[in-house]
Design a protein around this motif. Structure first.
Motif, PDB file in Angstrom:
ATOM      1  N   ARG A 150      14.581 -15.024 -19.992  1.00 15.26           N
ATOM      2  CA  ARG A 150      13.262 -15.659 -20.009  1.00 15.26           C
ATOM      3  C   ARG A 150      12.289 -14.906 -19.107  1.00 15.26           C
ATOM      4  NH1 ARG A 150      14.158 -21.721 -18.354  1.00 15.26           N
ATOM      5  NH2 ARG A 150      15.375 -20.613 -16.763  1.00 15.26           N
ATOM      6  N   VAL A 151      11.084 -14.736 -19.606  1.00 12.12           N
ATOM      7  CA  VAL A 151       9.981 -14.181 -18.826  1.00 12.12           C
ATOM      8  C   VAL A 151       8.879 -15.240 -18.800  1.00 12.12           C
ATOM      9  CG1 VAL A 151       8.252 -12.361 -18.645  1.00 12.12           C
ATOM     10  CG2 VAL A 151      10.535 -11.810 -19.501  1.00 12.12           C
ATOM     11  N   GLU A 152       8.546 -15.718 -17.622  1.00 11.59           N
ATOM     12  CA  GLU A 152       7.600 -16.820 -17.525  1.00 11.59           C
ATOM     13  C   GLU A 152       6.574 -16.574 -16.432  1.00 11.59           C
ATOM     14  OE1 GLU A 152      10.204 -20.074 -16.844  1.00 11.59           O
ATOM     15  OE2 GLU A 152      10.622 -19.527 -14.761  1.00 11.59           O
ATOM     16  N   ILE A 153       5.470 -17.274 -16.552  1.00  6.20           N
ATOM     17  CA  ILE A 153       4.405 -17.182 -15.545  1.00  6.20           C
ATOM     18  C   ILE A 153       4.760 -18.092 -14.372  1.00  6.20           C
ATOM     19  CG2 ILE A 153       1.971 -17.643 -15.060  1.00  6.20           C
ATOM     20  CD1 ILE A 153       1.360 -16.903 -17.937  1.00  6.20           C
ATOM     21  N   GLY A 154       4.906 -17.491 -13.190  1.00  6.15           N
ATOM     22  CA  GLY A 154       5.272 -18.275 -12.019  1.00  6.15           C
ATOM     23  C   GLY A 154       4.084 -18.980 -11.396  1.00  6.15           C
ATOM     24  N   SER A 155       2.954 -18.295 -11.322  1.00  4.02           N
ATOM     25  CA  SER A 155       1.753 -18.900 -10.743  1.00  4.02           C
ATOM     26  C   SER A 155       0.531 -18.133 -11.233  1.00  4.02           C
ATOM     27  CB  SER A 155       1.811 -18.880  -9.207  1.00  4.02           C
ATOM     28  OG  SER A 155       1.831 -17.546  -8.728  1.00  4.02           O
ATOM     29  N   MET A 156      -0.618 -18.770 -11.077  1.00  5.28           N
ATOM     30  CA  MET A 156      -1.864 -18.141 -11.504  1.00  5.28           C
ATOM     31  C   MET A 156      -2.982 -18.610 -10.579  1.00  5.28           C
ATOM     32  SD  MET A 156      -3.702 -18.111 -15.252  1.00  5.28           S
ATOM     33  CE  MET A 156      -3.950 -19.887 -15.292  1.00  5.28           C
ATOM     34  N   SER A 157      -3.853 -17.672 -10.190  1.00  5.15           N
ATOM     35  CA  SER A 157      -4.990 -18.044  -9.346  1.00  5.15           C
ATOM     36  C   SER A 157      -6.252 -17.370  -9.885  1.00  5.15           C
ATOM     37  CB  SER A 157      -4.752 -17.618  -7.896  1.00  5.15           C
ATOM     38  OG  SER A 157      -4.659 -16.215  -7.780  1.00  5.15           O
ATOM     39  N   ILE A 158      -7.344 -18.091  -9.776  1.00  5.74           N
ATOM     40  CA  ILE A 158      -8.645 -17.594 -10.230  1.00  5.74           C
ATOM     41  C   ILE A 158      -9.652 -17.843  -9.114  1.00  5.74           C
ATOM     42  CG2 ILE A 158     -10.471 -17.793 -11.955  1.00  5.74           C
ATOM     43  CD1 ILE A 158      -8.390 -18.898 -13.900  1.00  5.74           C
ATOM     44  N   ALA A 159     -10.404 -16.810  -8.756  1.00  4.01           N
ATOM     45  CA  ALA A 159     -11.455 -16.949  -7.744  1.00  4.01           C
ATOM     46  C   ALA A 159     -12.715 -16.288  -8.266  1.00  4.01           C
ATOM     47  CB  ALA A 159     -11.030 -16.310  -6.423  1.00  4.01           C
ATOM     48  N   GLN A 160     -13.854 -16.923  -8.050  1.00  3.69           N
ATOM     49  CA  GLN A 160     -15.127 -16.394  -8.537  1.00  3.69           C
ATOM     50  C   GLN A 160     -16.228 -16.762  -7.549  1.00  3.69           C
ATOM     51  OE1 GLN A 160     -15.260 -14.722 -11.534  1.00  3.69           O
ATOM     52  NE2 GLN A 160     -17.385 -14.146 -11.185  1.00  3.69           N
ATOM     53  N   SER A 161     -17.158 -15.818  -7.359  1.00  5.07           N
ATOM     54  CA  SER A 161     -18.290 -16.115  -6.485  1.00  5.07           C
ATOM     55  C   SER A 161     -19.555 -15.509  -7.088  1.00  5.07           C
ATOM     56  CB  SER A 161     -18.063 -15.547  -5.077  1.00  5.07           C
ATOM     57  OG  SER A 161     -18.091 -14.139  -5.091  1.00  5.07           O
ATOM     58  N   ILE A 162     -20.689 -16.134  -6.775  1.00  9.71           N
ATOM     59  CA  ILE A 162     -21.994 -15.671  -7.264  1.00  9.71           C
ATOM     60  C   ILE A 162     -22.971 -15.694  -6.103  1.00  9.71           C
ATOM     61  CG2 ILE A 162     -23.942 -16.164  -8.788  1.00  9.71           C
ATOM     62  CD1 ILE A 162     -22.017 -17.391 -10.749  1.00  9.71           C
ATOM     63  N   GLU A 163     -23.663 -14.576  -5.902  1.00  8.29           N
ATOM     64  CA  GLU A 163     -24.700 -14.491  -4.881  1.00  8.29           C
ATOM     65  C   GLU A 163     -26.060 -14.620  -5.558  1.00  8.29           C
ATOM     66  OE1 GLU A 163     -24.157 -10.818  -2.896  1.00  8.29           O
ATOM     67  OE2 GLU A 163     -22.193 -11.338  -2.071  1.00  8.29           O
ATOM     68  N   ALA A 164     -26.862 -15.542  -5.087  1.00  3.62           N
ATOM     69  CA  ALA A 164     -28.175 -15.781  -5.686  1.00  3.62           C
ATOM     70  C   ALA A 164     -29.260 -15.640  -4.617  1.00  3.62           C
ATOM     71  CB  ALA A 164     -28.222 -17.182  -6.311  1.00  3.62           C
ATOM     72  N   PRO A 165     -29.883 -14.466  -4.496  1.00  4.47           N
ATOM     73  CA  PRO A 165     -30.961 -14.293  -3.518  1.00  4.47           C
ATOM     74  C   PRO A 165     -32.157 -15.162  -3.874  1.00  4.47           C
ATOM     75  CG  PRO A 165     -30.124 -12.173  -4.281  1.00  4.47           C
ATOM     76  CD  PRO A 165     -29.561 -13.210  -5.181  1.00  4.47           C
ATOM     77  N   ILE A 166     -32.734 -15.802  -2.878  1.00  6.08           N
ATOM     78  CA  ILE A 166     -33.925 -16.626  -3.116  1.00  6.08           C
ATOM     79  C   ILE A 166     -35.159 -16.031  -2.443  1.00  6.08           C
ATOM     80  CG2 ILE A 166     -32.717 -18.788  -3.565  1.00  6.08           C
ATOM     81  CD1 ILE A 166     -32.994 -19.530  -0.682  1.00  6.08           C
ATOM     82  N   THR A 167     -34.957 -15.249  -1.371  1.00  8.89           N
ATOM     83  CA  THR A 167     -36.030 -14.463  -0.763  1.00  8.89           C
ATOM     84  C   THR A 167     -35.414 -13.126  -0.346  1.00  8.89           C
ATOM     85  OG1 THR A 167     -35.678 -15.195   1.535  1.00  8.89           O
ATOM     86  CG2 THR A 167     -37.092 -16.579   0.146  1.00  8.89           C
ATOM     87  N   ARG A 168     -36.211 -12.264   0.280  1.00  5.23           N
ATOM     88  CA  ARG A 168     -35.679 -10.971   0.733  1.00  5.23           C
ATOM     89  C   ARG A 168     -34.655 -11.138   1.836  1.00  5.23           C
ATOM     90  NH1 ARG A 168     -38.147  -6.347  -0.796  1.00  5.23           N
ATOM     91  NH2 ARG A 168     -37.387  -5.299   1.071  1.00  5.23           N
ATOM     92  N   LYS A 169     -34.678 -12.285   2.535  1.00  6.06           N
ATOM     93  CA  LYS A 169     -33.771 -12.492   3.662  1.00  6.06           C
ATOM     94  C   LYS A 169     -32.781 -13.632   3.447  1.00  6.06           C
ATOM     95  CE  LYS A 169     -36.684 -10.598   7.343  1.00  6.06           C
ATOM     96  NZ  LYS A 169     -37.259 -10.850   8.683  1.00  6.06           N
ATOM     97  N   ASP A 170     -33.012 -14.459   2.446  1.00  2.77           N
ATOM     98  CA  ASP A 170     -32.184 -15.646   2.255  1.00  2.77           C
ATOM     99  C   ASP A 170     -31.408 -15.554   0.948  1.00  2.77           C
ATOM    100  OD1 ASP A 170     -33.092 -17.085   4.610  1.00  2.77           O
ATOM    101  OD2 ASP A 170     -35.002 -17.245   3.560  1.00  2.77           O
ATOM    102  N   MET A 171     -30.175 -16.035   1.008  1.00  7.06           N
ATOM    103  CA  MET A 171     -29.286 -15.945  -0.149  1.00  7.06           C
ATOM    104  C   MET A 171     -28.375 -17.165  -0.187  1.00  7.06           C
ATOM    105  SD  MET A 171     -26.381 -13.025  -0.794  1.00  7.06           S
ATOM    106  CE  MET A 171     -27.596 -11.721  -0.743  1.00  7.06           C
ATOM    107  N   ILE A 172     -28.122 -17.641  -1.391  1.00 13.25           N
ATOM    108  CA  ILE A 172     -27.162 -18.726  -1.599  1.00 13.25           C
ATOM    109  C   ILE A 172     -25.915 -18.134  -2.265  1.00 13.25           C
ATOM    110  CG2 ILE A 172     -26.672 -20.852  -2.860  1.00 13.25           C
ATOM    111  CD1 ILE A 172     -29.552 -21.643  -2.513  1.00 13.25           C
ATOM    112  N   ILE A 173     -24.744 -18.449  -1.721  1.00 13.44           N
ATOM    113  CA  ILE A 173     -23.476 -17.944  -2.252  1.00 13.44           C
ATOM    114  C   ILE A 173     -22.639 -19.129  -2.703  1.00 13.44           C
ATOM    115  CG2 ILE A 173     -21.418 -16.585  -1.773  1.00 13.44           C
ATOM    116  CD1 ILE A 173     -23.025 -15.310   0.553  1.00 13.44           C
TER     117      ILE A 173
END
Length: 540
Positions: A150-173
Motif C-alpha cells: 500500500r502507498v498512502e498519503i500520511g499527511s497534507m498541509s497547505i499554507a497561503q499568504s497574500i500581501e495587500a499594500p494600501i499605501t507606500r508604507k502600509d500593508m495588510i498581510i
C-alpha cells in the motif's frame, strides 16, 4: 512581478559597441576614432536638404548616445555588466575602478528589486506552499507478501499568504494554513498590518485556530552590516495563555558571508546560530541549534553549475535525534520555475525521497517515505528514480514545452518591439541614405587600388538546408558593409550584426547569416559568416 520582468527582458537591447563597430575591450582612443568616423557621415551639418538633415539628426543622436556611454567609465561599467537596462535604473552611487562586474551586477539587482517593490505597491503578492507526505514503506517492508504494497498519503498541509499594500508604507498581510493527518485536521488564520518605518518595520497581527493569537513583530537596520528582528506572541488557549518571544540578529561578516543568531522562548525554546557563505560557484552553510526537544549541528554545501542551470546539494545533521545525510539536485526549468529531487538517509528517519516544484512564490513538496530503516534497495531506487523520471519527462514534456515557449516568446517579443523594430527599419533606411557620399568615395578609392570592393552583401535568414535567402526575412546591406571598409580592410566583431548602422533584425529569434560577395585584387570571392561571428577581410 514576474510579468514586469518578462516584459522588460523581452525589449530589444541596443549594442553600442556594435553600432560603433568596436570590440568589447575597445580603448578610449578606439572609441574616439569610431565616433569621429561615424560623425562625419551622420552629423546634421554635413547635409543640406531638410529631409537628409532630419535623418542625420536621428542617426547622430544614436551615435552620440553610444559615445557618451562608452566614453564614461561609470556608465560603461554598468552597461558592460548588466546591459542597457542598467542605465535606466536610478540610484547608482559613484562606481570606483575597484568595482568588479559581479559587484556591479549585485548593486543592479538590489536597485532593480527596490524598483520592483515600488511597482508592487498597488498589487497583491501571493505566496504559498503545499506539502503532501506519502507513506511508501510497504514497498520495501511489506506486511503481507500476498498483497500489493500500500502507498498512502500520511499527511497534507497547505499554507497561503497574500500581501495587500494600501499605501507606500502600509500593508495588510493575510495568511492561512490547513493540516491533515490520519483523519485529523487543524488550521489557522492570521491577519497582520505592517508599517514601514525609517530604518525598519513594525507589524501587529491577530489570528485564530488553536486558540486566539495576538502578536507584535518588528525589525530594524542598526547599521550597514547589522539587522535585528524580533517579536512576541500570546496564544490564548483553554489551559491558559502561552507566551512566546523570538529574535534574530543578522550580521554581514564580509561581502559573501552572513551570520545570524536566533533566540526562541516559549513552549519549545531554542538558541541557534547560522553562518552562510555564498559565491558565484558555490554556497556553504553551517548551523548549531541548542534547545528542546533536540540539540544538533548541521552543515550544507551547494555547488552551482551556472552553465547548466543546475545545483548539486549535500547536507548533513547530527544531534540528539540521531543523524541524517542528504544529497540532491536542483534544476532550473524556466525563468521562474525549478524542480528539486533529494534523497535523505538517516536514523531514525530511514530513507526519504523528496520532490519539490517551485513556481515563482508557490512551492509544491512531495516527501515519499520509502523505509523506516536504511535499506540498500530503497537508497538505490531513491537515487535512480529521479534520474529516469527526469529524462522521461524532459523528452516527452519539457522539450516540447521549451520549443513552444520559445515560439511564443519570439512572437511576444516581436509584438512588444513592433514599434521599436519599425523605428530601427526607418533608421537603417536613413543610414543607407546618408552613407551614399561615403560609399561612392570608398568605392572610388578601393577600385583605384584594386582593393576590397563589396559587390553584394545580404543579411538575414536562408531557407532551411539551402543557400537562398528568404526575401521577407533578409535585407541588402551592400552600402553599409562597403562603408565599413578602411584602407582595403573590413573588420566586424563577435556580436550580432543587427545593431550595425544600416542594419536591423529582419527576423527576431531566428538564426541569421551575413553573406558578402566581394573582389580583392580582381579576384571574386563569397563568404558566409554567422550572426555573432567575427570577420576580417580580405581572408589570409
Amino acid at each position: 512581478m514576474a510579468s514586469d520582468h518578462e516584459e522588460s527582458d523581452a525589449e530589444l537591447d541596443e549594442n553600442y559597441y556594435t553600432f560603433l563597430n568596436l570590440p568589447r575591450d575597445a580603448t578610449a582612443e578606439q572609441i574616439n576614432t569610431a565616433y569621429r568616423k561615424q560623425s562625419r557621415m551622420f552629423h546634421p551639418d554635413k547635409h543640406l536638404d531638410p529631409d537628409s538633415k532630419k535623418k542625420a539628426e536621428i542617426m547622430f543622436n544614436r551615435t552620440k548616445r553610444a559615445y557618451e556611454v562608452l566614453s564614461d567609465p561609470q556608465q560603461r561599467a554598468i552597461y558592460d555588466s548588466v546591459g542597457e537596462k542598467g542605465l535606466h535604473t536610478g540610484g547608482w552611487k559613484i562606481l570606483h575602478r575597484t568595482k568588479t562586474p559581479d559587484e556591479i551586477r549585485e548593486e543592479y539587482e538590489r536597485l532593480a528589486e527596490a524598483a520592483a517593490e515600488r511597482r508592487l505597491q498597488q498589487r497583491t503578492n501571493p505566496r504559498g506552499n503545499i506539502t503532501i507526505n506519502v507513506n511508501a514503506t510497504e514497498i520495501f517492508a511489506p506486511y503481507d507478501d500476498s498483497e500489493m504494497p500500500r502507498v498512502e498519503i500520511g499527511s497534507m498541509s497547505i499554507a497561503q499568504s497574500i500581501e495587500a499594500p494600501i499605501t507606500r508604507k502600509d500593508m495588510i498581510i493575510m495568511s492561512g494554513n490547513l493540516y491533515s493527518s490520519n483523519g485529523n485536521g487543524s488550521g489557522g488564520f492570521v491577519i497582520a498590518g505592517r508599517r514601514l518605518l525609517n530604518k525598519g518595520w513594525l507589524e501587529l497581527c491577530a489570528g485564530a485556530g488553536n486558540g486566539f493569537l495576538l502578536g507584535l513583530k518588528g525589525g530594524r537596520t542598526l547599521s550597514q552590516k547589522l539587522t535585528l528582528n524580533g517579536g512576541t506572541n500570546l496564544n490564548f488557549r483553554e489551559q491558559g495563555v502561552i507566551p512566546a518571544l523570538f529574535s534574530t540578529l543578522a550580521v554581514q561578516l564580509d561581502n559573501h558571508t552572513m551570520g545570524s543568531l536566533t533566540l526562541n522562548a516559549g513552549s519549545q525554546s531554542s538558541m541557534s546560530t547560522q553562518i552562510d557563505h555564498s559565491k558565484e560557484t558555490y554556497s556553504l552553510s553551517s548551523s548549531v541549534v541548542i534547545g528542546t526537544p533536540h540539540i544538533y549541528f548541521g552543515l550544507s554545501y551547494t555547488r552551482k553549475m551556472m552553465e547548466n542551470e543546475l545545483k548539486l546539494k549535500l547536507a548533513a545533521k547530527v544531534g540528539t535525534f540521531g543523524f541524517m545525510g542528504e544529497y540532491g539536485v536542483e534544476k532550473k526549468v524556466s525563468k521562474y520555475s525549478s524542480v528539486t529531487a533529494t534523497v535523505s538517509i538517516g536514523v531514525p528517519s530511514g530513507v526519504i525521497l523528496k520532490f519539490k516544484i517551485l513556481r515563482s512564490n508557490q512551492s509544491y513538496v512531495f516527501p515519499i517515505h520509502l523505509s523506516d530503516e536504511i535499506v540498500p534497495a530503497a537508497v538505490f531506487y531513491a537515487s535512480v528514480t529521479p534520474v529516469i523520471a527526469w529524462f522521461f519527462i524532459k523528452k516527452t514534456v519539457m522539450d516540447p514545452m521549451v520549443a513552444e515557449r520559445k515560439t511564443i516568446e519570439v512572437e511576444r517579443t516581436k509584438r512588444q518591439n513592433e514599434q521599436r523594430l519599425s523605428t530601427r527599419r526607418q533608421e537603417a533606411s536613413a543610414a543607407v541614405h546618408l552613407m551614399q557620399a561615403t560609399y561612392k568615395r570608398i568605392m572610388t578609392e578601393e577600385m583605384a587600388r584594386k582593393g576590397l570592393i563589396v559587390t553584394r552583401a545580404i543579411y538575414g535568414c536562408t531557407a532551411e538546408g539551402g543557400s537562398q535567402f528568404l526575401p521577407e526575412q533578409s535585407l541588402d546591406v551592400t552600402v553599409p558593409i562597403q562603408c565599413m571598409v578602411k584602407d582595403g580592410t573590413l573588420q566586424l566583431h563577435d556580436s550580432s550584426k543587427s545593431d550595425l548602422p544600416g542594419f536591423y533584425d529582419p527576423s527576431i529569434g531566428d538564426d541569421k547569416i551575413l553573406r558578402i560577395e566581394y573582389t580583392y585584387q580582381s579576384e571574386f570571392k563569397v563568404i558566409n559568416v554567422k550572426d555573432n561571428e567575427a570577420l576580417r577581410l580580405p581572408l589570409p
